[in-house]
Scaffold this active site. Structure first.
Site, PDB file in Angstrom:
ATOM      1  CD  GLN A 114      -3.505  -4.412   6.654  1.00 48.54           C
ATOM      2  OE1 GLN A 114      -3.672  -3.365   6.037  1.00 48.54           O
ATOM      3  NE2 GLN A 114      -3.882  -5.573   6.155  1.00 48.54           N
ATOM      4  CG  ASP A 167      -9.467  -0.059   5.221  1.00 51.58           C
ATOM      5  OD1 ASP A 167      -9.247  -0.479   4.061  1.00 51.58           O
ATOM      6  OD2 ASP A 167      -8.719  -0.288   6.184  1.00 51.58           O
ATOM      7  CE  LYS A 212      -3.811  -2.441   2.256  1.00 48.99           C
ATOM      8  NZ  LYS A 212      -4.572  -2.724   3.487  1.00 48.99           N
TER       9      LYS A 212
END
Ligand code: GUN
Length: 292
Positions: free
Chosen positions: A97, A120, A53
């Site tokens: 994460q 997200d 990412k």
């Protein structure tokens, strides 16, 4: 001929579109989007994903910040870090994460993320907005699947789509999105899961199968209809000592035999995975544009 849905190539196209948008912003004297990623602990797979990412940010001209925290961090200290990110005007969007260590309440952490920075799309406010077809951040993996279906012009309207897996990150949102009106939508969706009986009877009726289960090579050729479209979201590390890394990545689909029967299929790796990263970048660009 089976069509290979090449997520690597398509994500390169998307990234180049994003880079053009960033270059235009800079030419207009505007700031580049800035994504931050919070990584707790040293899980190998999470390190790999977060690394990808951050590299992707650099490739499209974004700013990026990686915040690494010890897996012994307290929930309170993590929440303080999140409050800082919420308040930092330089950060347009960030991700925490997952998975988090067991002693940390994931729900409490995701609730603490400012929905305007939640690229997200995991915050309940954003998930609810997605379900109601309001402007939001769509979680990157289902967003990537929708983009792939649309750009490859896969017909979904009136088709029967069987989703395998009801996770909050993939199965549940993709089942909602594909049943909605609009591009890659208007499908009749069946959401299957671990308690579903005779799952193969359902998958055999499917025009489109989206498998997000996490069991390597679960979906076999005798479970799919000839001409079906197969979207494989699985990425499981399987030990393989003959490989330099000591493992290989396996999808949910027995690729060779299913590909021989399908009209279109995503490979693993190089299918849905790269799309996820591209859509995270797209959400970050969106967060930056919305702030203005
Ligand atoms: N863990 C597995 N997939 C994801 C994802 O898309 N976002 C975050 N933050 N964690 C994950």
């Amino acid at each position: 001929m089976t069509q290979i849905l090449d997520g690597k190539q398509l994500s390169a196209t998307l990234k180049s579109e994003i880079k053009t948008a960033v270059d235009t912003r800079r030419a207009e004297g505007k700031k580049a989007p800035h994504l931050a990623a919070v990584l707790v602990g040293n899980d190998g797979a999470s390190l790999t994903y977060v690394g990808s990412k951050v590299r992707a940010c650099e490739a499209v001209g974004f700013e990026s910040t990686l915040i690494r925290l010890e897996d012994t961090i307290t929930e309170e200290a993590l929440l303080e870090q999140i409050a800082k990110l919420n308040q930092d005007p330089a950060i347009d969007g960030y991700i925490v994460q997952l998975p988090l260590p067991k002693h940390i309440d994931e729900e409490r952490v995701l609730l603490a993320v400012d929905p305007a920075k939640d690229v997200d799309g995991f915050h309940p406010a954003n998930f609810g907005r997605m379900a109601l077809e309001l402007p939001t951040f769509i979680p990157a993996t289902p967003f990537g699947i929708m983009e792939m279906l649309e750009r490859y012009q896969i017909e979904t309207s009136g088709k029967h789509c069987v989703v395998i897996g009801r996770s909050h990150i993939v199965g549940r949102p993709i089942s909602i999105l594909m049943s909605q009106k609009g591009p890659a939508g208007n499908a009749t969706v069946t959401l299957t899961h671990s308690r579903t009986q005779n799952i193969e009877e359902l998958t055999r009726q499917a025009d489109i199968v989206v498998s997000a289960l996490g069991i390597p090579e679960f979906l076999k050729a005798d479970m799919v209809k000839a001409g079906a479209v197969i979207i494989d979201v699985g990425i499981t590390r399987v030990t393989d000592e003959s490989h330099p890394k000591g493992y290989v990545i396996k999808g949910d689909v027995a690729y060779e035999e299913v590909a021989a029967k399908a009209s279109a299929i995503t490979p693993v790796p190089g299918g849905v995975g790269p799309m996820t990263i591209a859509m995270l970048l797209k959400n970050t660009l969106l967060a930056c544009e919305r702030k203005a």
